[in-house]
Design a protein around this motif. Structure first.
Motif, mmCIF file in Angstrom:
data_model
loop_
_atom_site.group_PDB
_atom_site.id
_atom_site.type_symbol
_atom_site.label_atom_id
_atom_site.label_comp_id
_atom_site.label_asym_id
_atom_site.label_seq_id
_atom_site.Cartn_x
_atom_site.Cartn_y
_atom_site.Cartn_z
ATOM 1 N N MET A 211 -44.853 98.481 -17.632
ATOM 2 C CA MET A 211 -45.096 99.434 -16.550
ATOM 3 C C MET A 211 -44.653 98.857 -15.200
ATOM 4 N N ARG A 212 -45.006 97.603 -14.954
ATOM 5 C CA ARG A 212 -44.625 96.975 -13.684
ATOM 6 C C ARG A 212 -43.106 96.856 -13.576
ATOM 7 N N ALA A 213 -42.461 96.547 -14.685
ATOM 8 C CA ALA A 213 -41.001 96.454 -14.683
ATOM 9 C C ALA A 213 -40.363 97.822 -14.424
ATOM 10 N N LEU A 214 -40.969 98.881 -14.963
ATOM 11 C CA LEU A 214 -40.469 100.232 -14.687
ATOM 12 C C LEU A 214 -40.551 100.551 -13.204
ATOM 13 N N LYS A 215 -41.656 100.175 -12.590
ATOM 14 C CA LYS A 215 -41.821 100.426 -11.155
ATOM 15 C C LYS A 215 -40.776 99.655 -10.353
ATOM 16 N N ARG A 216 -40.558 98.394 -10.689
ATOM 17 C CA ARG A 216 -39.552 97.595 -9.985
ATOM 18 C C ARG A 216 -38.158 98.184 -10.168
ATOM 19 N N ALA A 217 -37.927 98.769 -11.350
ATOM 20 C CA ALA A 217 -36.617 99.343 -11.643
ATOM 21 C C ALA A 217 -36.419 100.725 -11.016
ATOM 22 N N GLY A 218 -37.475 101.263 -10.380
ATOM 23 C CA GLY A 218 -37.320 102.503 -9.633
ATOM 24 C C GLY A 218 -37.773 103.766 -10.321
ATOM 25 N N LEU A 219 -38.633 103.668 -11.355
ATOM 26 C CA LEU A 219 -39.107 104.890 -12.000
ATOM 27 C C LEU A 219 -39.983 105.694 -11.044
ATOM 28 N N LYS A 220 -39.635 106.954 -10.874
ATOM 29 C CA LYS A 220 -40.382 107.836 -9.973
ATOM 30 C C LYS A 220 -40.776 109.151 -10.636
ATOM 31 N N LYS A 221 -39.913 109.653 -11.513
ATOM 32 C CA LYS A 221 -40.060 111.021 -12.000
ATOM 33 C C LYS A 221 -40.656 111.074 -13.403
ATOM 34 N N PHE A 222 -41.874 111.536 -13.516
ATOM 35 C CA PHE A 222 -42.480 111.877 -14.795
ATOM 36 C C PHE A 222 -43.771 112.625 -14.506
ATOM 37 N N ASP A 223 -44.173 113.477 -15.450
ATOM 38 C CA ASP A 223 -45.382 114.287 -15.268
ATOM 39 C C ASP A 223 -46.615 113.639 -15.873
ATOM 40 N N ALA A 224 -46.432 112.830 -16.900
ATOM 41 C CA ALA A 224 -47.539 112.137 -17.554
ATOM 42 C C ALA A 224 -47.003 110.842 -18.139
ATOM 43 N N TYR A 225 -47.889 109.858 -18.249
ATOM 44 C CA TYR A 225 -47.507 108.598 -18.885
ATOM 45 C C TYR A 225 -48.095 108.606 -20.296
ATOM 46 N N ALA A 226 -47.289 108.187 -21.268
ATOM 47 C CA ALA A 226 -47.725 108.200 -22.668
ATOM 48 C C ALA A 226 -47.905 106.784 -23.185
ATOM 49 N N HIS A 227 -48.887 106.618 -24.066
ATOM 50 C CA HIS A 227 -49.169 105.288 -24.619
ATOM 51 C C HIS A 227 -49.716 105.434 -26.030
ATOM 52 N N HIS A 228 -49.556 104.373 -26.838
ATOM 53 C CA HIS A 228 -49.990 104.355 -28.233
ATOM 54 C C HIS A 228 -50.971 103.200 -28.420
ATOM 55 N N PRO A 229 -52.270 103.424 -28.246
ATOM 56 C CA PRO A 229 -53.253 102.329 -28.204
ATOM 57 C C PRO A 229 -53.799 101.912 -29.570
ATOM 58 N N TYR A 230 -52.904 101.658 -30.523
ATOM 59 C CA TYR A 230 -53.304 101.298 -31.882
ATOM 60 C C TYR A 230 -54.116 99.995 -31.936
ATOM 61 N N TYR A 231 -54.969 99.921 -32.962
ATOM 62 C CA TYR A 231 -55.674 98.685 -33.271
ATOM 63 C C TYR A 231 -54.686 97.633 -33.790
ATOM 64 N N GLY A 232 -55.087 96.365 -33.770
ATOM 65 C CA GLY A 232 -54.206 95.298 -34.228
ATOM 66 C C GLY A 232 -54.612 94.660 -35.542
ATOM 67 N N ARG A 233 -55.916 94.670 -35.827
ATOM 68 C CA ARG A 233 -56.428 94.097 -37.074
ATOM 69 C C ARG A 233 -57.434 95.064 -37.677
ATOM 70 N N ARG A 234 -57.592 95.000 -38.987
ATOM 71 C CA ARG A 234 -58.493 95.960 -39.639
ATOM 72 C C ARG A 234 -59.950 95.730 -39.266
ATOM 73 N N THR A 235 -60.246 94.579 -38.673
ATOM 74 C CA THR A 235 -61.615 94.300 -38.223
ATOM 75 C C THR A 235 -61.909 94.922 -36.858
ATOM 76 N N GLU A 236 -60.907 95.521 -36.222
ATOM 77 C CA GLU A 236 -61.094 96.120 -34.901
ATOM 78 C C GLU A 236 -61.541 97.573 -35.017
ATOM 79 N N SER A 237 -62.593 97.906 -34.314
ATOM 80 C CA SER A 237 -63.000 99.300 -34.158
ATOM 81 C C SER A 237 -62.373 99.820 -32.861
ATOM 82 N N PRO A 238 -62.521 101.113 -32.562
ATOM 83 C CA PRO A 238 -61.972 101.617 -31.303
ATOM 84 C C PRO A 238 -62.592 101.006 -30.052
ATOM 85 N N THR A 239 -63.719 100.303 -30.186
ATOM 86 C CA THR A 239 -64.357 99.695 -29.017
ATOM 87 C C THR A 239 -64.199 98.173 -28.977
ATOM 88 N N THR A 240 -63.486 97.602 -29.944
ATOM 89 C CA THR A 240 -63.280 96.156 -29.961
ATOM 90 C C THR A 240 -62.278 95.756 -28.884
#
Length: 338
Positions: A211-240
């Motif tokens: 995200m910081r690199a996008l800002k430095r590179a001049g990103l200005k135009k978008f209506d929403a930011y999208a992200h994929h917040p997947y877990y990393g290990r099977r022991t992780e719950s959504p609150t880990t």
């Protein structure tokens, strides 16, 4: 908050069997890739008039069918424009940016015109509108953009961010050139973690660093930011709380805070999320009961977040190969998970 699914079965499988299942799952939004190039790409050869949806080089058949079935089942479509054709980057691959960014901008404009709600297909029917668009997919990973870093004067620059700013801006400009109201373009679509190591065997960029690199590179135009917040290990719950530089649902506030700092009160879309199950995935899968509990918990977390406008689960039905994903609401044989 809009809820729905990411699943390309809507493109490839029998729509008469897929769409009733999507409707039973109360899908409000269906995300599928709109491939510019590749095996099912719209533009496998260079169009003579790229801004014209009816240019003979374009083949929209799969995507027309998808939006028509979605409309019949009262499902909105989110098209992710992805994949550079061979003719547009000298065969560098789907995950390499086009040589001339205007080619992508013209394609985005042609796509948005076709799915404006007023364009007539060759059979005379007016095609349903598409009001949600996404630029590319996980550009902070090599699967999204092949070249993540470039060495400059003894140091490293995040080349994927430089390339992605051009891609995102081109798609935003192309879609919004139609001047259609209530049309939104999401950018980012970042994967949840990254090693920030240019010399590693698989260099990636962590979400906040990207995200910081996008800002430095001049990103200005978008209506929403999208992200994929997947877990990393099977022991992780959504609150880990995740380790290191990952951004999951448990610490999504870090991403929204950085989003506010860099671009103000932009909206956030969760355009991929899911938990795989065991069976069949013994490495990353959780039990069916855990998947059901984690899904309810995850969507509740997102609903309570005033910045999140959309959350999409990946996917409807497990993929057949264990090398794929088994996070479906159904097994590959069609058994519904709890």
């Amino acid at each position: 908050m809009l809820v729905g699914l990411l699943d390309e079965a809507a493109l490839y499988d029998d729509p008469q069997s897929v769409f009733p299942l999507l409707q039973q799952a109360r899908t409000q939004v269906l995300r599928v890739n709109l491939y510019w190039g590749g095996r099912v790409g719209v533009a496998t050869r260079r169009p003579a008039s790229a801004a014209n949806p009816d240019d003979p080089a374009y083949d929209w058949e799969l995507y027309d069918r998808t939006v028509n079935y979605a409309a019949q089942h009262r499902i909105r479509v989110l098209f992710s424009i992805y994949g550079t054709p061979r003719w547009a980057n000298r065969g560098a691959g789907l995950n390499a940016p086009p040589t001339a960014i205007a080619d992508l901008r013209n394609f985005a404009y042609a796509a948005a015109r076709r799915y404006s709600g007023s364009w007539r297909a060759t059979d005379g029917r007016t095609l349903p509108p598409v009001r949600h668009w996404l630029a590319w997919n996980e550009p902070n990973y090599p699967i999204g953009l092949k070249r993540q870093y470039r060495r400059v004067a003894g140091g490293w620059v995040i080349q994927s961010a430089l390339d992605y700013v051009k891609i995102c801006t081109a798609i935003y400009d192309g879609v919004h050139r139609t001047l259609l109201r209530n049309t939104k373009v999401g950018c980012g679509a970042t994967g949840p973690r990254g090693n920030n190591q240019p010399t590693s065997s698989r260099p990636t960029v962590s979400p906040l660093a990207f995200m910081r690199a996008l800002k430095r590179a001049g990103l200005k135009k978008f209506d929403a930011y999208a992200h994929h917040p997947y877990y990393g290990r099977r022991t992780e719950s959504p609150t880990t709380q995740p380790a290191s530089t990952a951004v999951t649902l448990a610490n999504i506030g870090l991403l929204t805070s950085e989003l506010s700092r860099l671009w103000g009160p932009k909206r956030l879309w969760i355009t991929e999320y899911g938990y795989q199950t065991n069976p069949p995935d013994r490495a990353l899968g959780v039990s069916y009961k855990q998947q059901a509990a984690y899904m309810k918990q995850a969507f509740a977390i997102a609903r309570k977040n005033p910045r999140i406008d959309m959350m999409l689960w990946f996917l409807l039905r497990d993929e057949p190969s264990l090398g794929g994903w088994q996070s479906g609401l159904m097994t590959r044989t069609g058994r519904k998970k709890p």
